[in-house]
Design a protein around this motif. Structure first.
Motif, PDB file in Angstrom:
ATOM      1  N   MET A   1       0.806  -1.219   0.023  1.00 13.81           N
ATOM      2  CA  MET A   1      -0.143   0.018  -0.100  1.00 13.81           C
ATOM      3  C   MET A   1       0.809   1.505   0.040  1.00 13.81           C
ATOM      4  O   MET A   1       0.520   2.236  -0.547  1.00 13.81           O
ATOM      5  CB  MET A   1      -0.960   0.090   1.353  1.00 13.81           C
ATOM      6  CG  MET A   1      -2.029  -0.970   1.258  1.00 13.81           C
ATOM      7  SD  MET A   1      -3.082  -0.755  -0.276  1.00 13.81           S
ATOM      8  CE  MET A   1      -3.860   0.712   0.114  1.00 13.81           C
ATOM      9  N   ARG A   2       1.946   1.134   0.540  1.00 17.36           N
ATOM     10  CA  ARG A   2       2.822   2.287   0.684  1.00 17.36           C
ATOM     11  C   ARG A   2       3.269   2.574  -0.800  1.00 17.36           C
ATOM     12  O   ARG A   2       3.235   3.807  -1.129  1.00 17.36           O
ATOM     13  CB  ARG A   2       3.955   1.777   1.686  1.00 17.36           C
ATOM     14  CG  ARG A   2       4.977   3.130   1.777  1.00 17.36           C
ATOM     15  CD  ARG A   2       6.126   2.862   2.510  1.00 17.36           C
ATOM     16  NE  ARG A   2       5.655   2.918   3.829  1.00 17.36           N
ATOM     17  CZ  ARG A   2       6.280   2.410   5.237  1.00 17.36           C
ATOM     18  NH1 ARG A   2       7.353   2.001   4.797  1.00 17.36           N
ATOM     19  NH2 ARG A   2       5.480   2.480   6.218  1.00 17.36           N
ATOM     20  N   THR A   3       3.685   1.662  -1.481  1.00 20.65           N
ATOM     21  CA  THR A   3       4.257   1.829  -2.759  1.00 20.65           C
ATOM     22  C   THR A   3       3.234   2.251  -3.711  1.00 20.65           C
ATOM     23  O   THR A   3       3.228   3.309  -4.579  1.00 20.65           O
ATOM     24  CB  THR A   3       4.679   0.276  -3.445  1.00 20.65           C
ATOM     25  OG1 THR A   3       5.724   0.005  -2.430  1.00 20.65           O
ATOM     26  CG2 THR A   3       5.038   0.620  -4.825  1.00 20.65           C
ATOM     27  N   ASP A   6       2.928   6.081  -2.963  1.00 22.20           N
ATOM     28  CA  ASP A   6       3.981   6.623  -3.774  1.00 22.20           C
ATOM     29  C   ASP A   6       3.549   6.951  -4.991  1.00 22.20           C
ATOM     30  O   ASP A   6       3.881   8.041  -5.595  1.00 22.20           O
ATOM     31  CB  ASP A   6       5.390   5.943  -3.417  1.00 22.20           C
ATOM     32  CG  ASP A   6       5.746   5.991  -1.914  1.00 22.20           C
ATOM     33  OD1 ASP A   6       5.201   6.830  -0.939  1.00 22.20           O
ATOM     34  OD2 ASP A   6       6.642   5.072  -1.592  1.00 22.20           O
ATOM     35  N   LEU A   7       3.038   5.884  -5.882  1.00 26.35           N
ATOM     36  CA  LEU A   7       2.771   6.030  -7.080  1.00 26.35           C
ATOM     37  C   LEU A   7       1.647   7.027  -7.310  1.00 26.35           C
ATOM     38  O   LEU A   7       1.804   7.805  -8.163  1.00 26.35           O
ATOM     39  CB  LEU A   7       2.494   4.557  -7.722  1.00 26.35           C
ATOM     40  CG  LEU A   7       3.435   3.781  -7.908  1.00 26.35           C
ATOM     41  CD1 LEU A   7       2.733   2.395  -8.139  1.00 26.35           C
ATOM     42  CD2 LEU A   7       4.384   4.184  -9.027  1.00 26.35           C
ATOM     43  N   ALA A   8       0.745   6.865  -6.406  1.00 28.10           N
ATOM     44  CA  ALA A   8      -0.612   7.978  -6.598  1.00 28.10           C
ATOM     45  C   ALA A   8      -0.002   9.275  -6.379  1.00 28.10           C
ATOM     46  O   ALA A   8      -0.397  10.370  -7.248  1.00 28.10           O
ATOM     47  CB  ALA A   8      -1.525   7.579  -5.502  1.00 28.10           C
ATOM     48  N   THR A   9       1.084   9.591  -5.501  1.00 23.57           N
ATOM     49  CA  THR A   9       1.304  10.799  -5.092  1.00 23.57           C
ATOM     50  C   THR A   9       2.259  11.445  -6.471  1.00 23.57           C
ATOM     51  O   THR A   9       2.279  12.320  -6.919  1.00 23.57           O
ATOM     52  CB  THR A   9       2.382  10.929  -3.957  1.00 23.57           C
ATOM     53  OG1 THR A   9       1.526  10.394  -2.886  1.00 23.57           O
ATOM     54  CG2 THR A   9       2.846  12.289  -3.645  1.00 23.57           C
ATOM     55  N   LEU A  10       3.289  10.437  -7.200  1.00 15.36           N
ATOM     56  CA  LEU A  10       3.971  10.827  -8.195  1.00 15.36           C
ATOM     57  C   LEU A  10       2.960  11.045  -9.489  1.00 15.36           C
ATOM     58  O   LEU A  10       3.511  11.992 -10.222  1.00 15.36           O
ATOM     59  CB  LEU A  10       4.910   9.907  -8.500  1.00 15.36           C
ATOM     60  CG  LEU A  10       6.006   9.500  -7.700  1.00 15.36           C
ATOM     61  CD1 LEU A  10       6.750   8.218  -8.034  1.00 15.36           C
ATOM     62  CD2 LEU A  10       6.912  10.817  -7.661  1.00 15.36           C
ATOM     63  N   LEU A  11       1.968  10.582  -9.329  1.00 12.29           N
ATOM     64  CA  LEU A  11       1.238  10.665 -10.775  1.00 12.29           C
ATOM     65  C   LEU A  11      -0.058  11.850 -10.393  1.00 12.29           C
ATOM     66  O   LEU A  11      -0.918  11.856 -11.436  1.00 12.29           O
ATOM     67  CB  LEU A  11       0.390   9.400 -10.937  1.00 12.29           C
ATOM     68  CG  LEU A  11       1.281   8.148 -11.462  1.00 12.29           C
ATOM     69  CD1 LEU A  11       0.366   6.802 -11.471  1.00 12.29           C
ATOM     70  CD2 LEU A  11       1.865   8.465 -12.680  1.00 12.29           C
ATOM     71  N   ALA A  13      -2.433  11.851  -8.319  1.00 14.41           N
ATOM     72  CA  ALA A  13      -3.916  11.214  -8.284  1.00 14.41           C
ATOM     73  C   ALA A  13      -4.128  10.524  -6.965  1.00 14.41           C
ATOM     74  O   ALA A  13      -3.295  10.539  -6.220  1.00 14.41           O
ATOM     75  CB  ALA A  13      -3.814   9.982  -9.204  1.00 14.41           C
ATOM     76  N   SER A  14      -5.365  10.406  -6.690  1.00 14.57           N
ATOM     77  CA  SER A  14      -5.734   9.858  -5.168  1.00 14.57           C
ATOM     78  C   SER A  14      -5.688   8.517  -5.443  1.00 14.57           C
ATOM     79  O   SER A  14      -5.443   7.692  -6.454  1.00 14.57           O
ATOM     80  CB  SER A  14      -7.242  10.122  -5.188  1.00 14.57           C
ATOM     81  OG  SER A  14      -8.085   9.095  -5.743  1.00 14.57           O
ATOM     82  N   LEU A  15      -5.128   7.769  -4.208  1.00 14.54           N
ATOM     83  CA  LEU A  15      -4.797   6.410  -4.189  1.00 14.54           C
ATOM     84  C   LEU A  15      -6.080   5.579  -4.381  1.00 14.54           C
ATOM     85  O   LEU A  15      -6.073   4.661  -5.095  1.00 14.54           O
ATOM     86  CB  LEU A  15      -4.256   6.117  -2.836  1.00 14.54           C
ATOM     87  CG  LEU A  15      -4.101   4.518  -2.278  1.00 14.54           C
ATOM     88  CD1 LEU A  15      -3.108   3.958  -3.405  1.00 14.54           C
ATOM     89  CD2 LEU A  15      -3.844   4.309  -0.764  1.00 14.54           C
TER      90      LEU A  15
END
Length: 43
Positions: A1-3, A6-11, A13-15
């Motif tokens: 979930m942490r990854t 992190d991906l959502a933050t980089l993109l 976008a919301s998780l």
């Protein structure tokens, strides 16, 4: 979930939306993969 977070933050976008999009991609109907039997492999 942490990854995923992190991906959502980089993109930017919301998780939740990232999870929904990933689930939609996994649910796309694909042609079934036919497994070969040993007899079919030898032919």
């Amino acid at each position: 979930m942490r990854t995923m977070n992190d991906l959502a933050t980089l993109l930017d976008a919301s998780l939740g939306s990232l999870v929904i999009e990933a689930e939609a991609l996994l649910n796309i109907k694909q042609a079934p993969v036919r497994k070969l039997t040993n007899r079919q492999k030898r032919q």
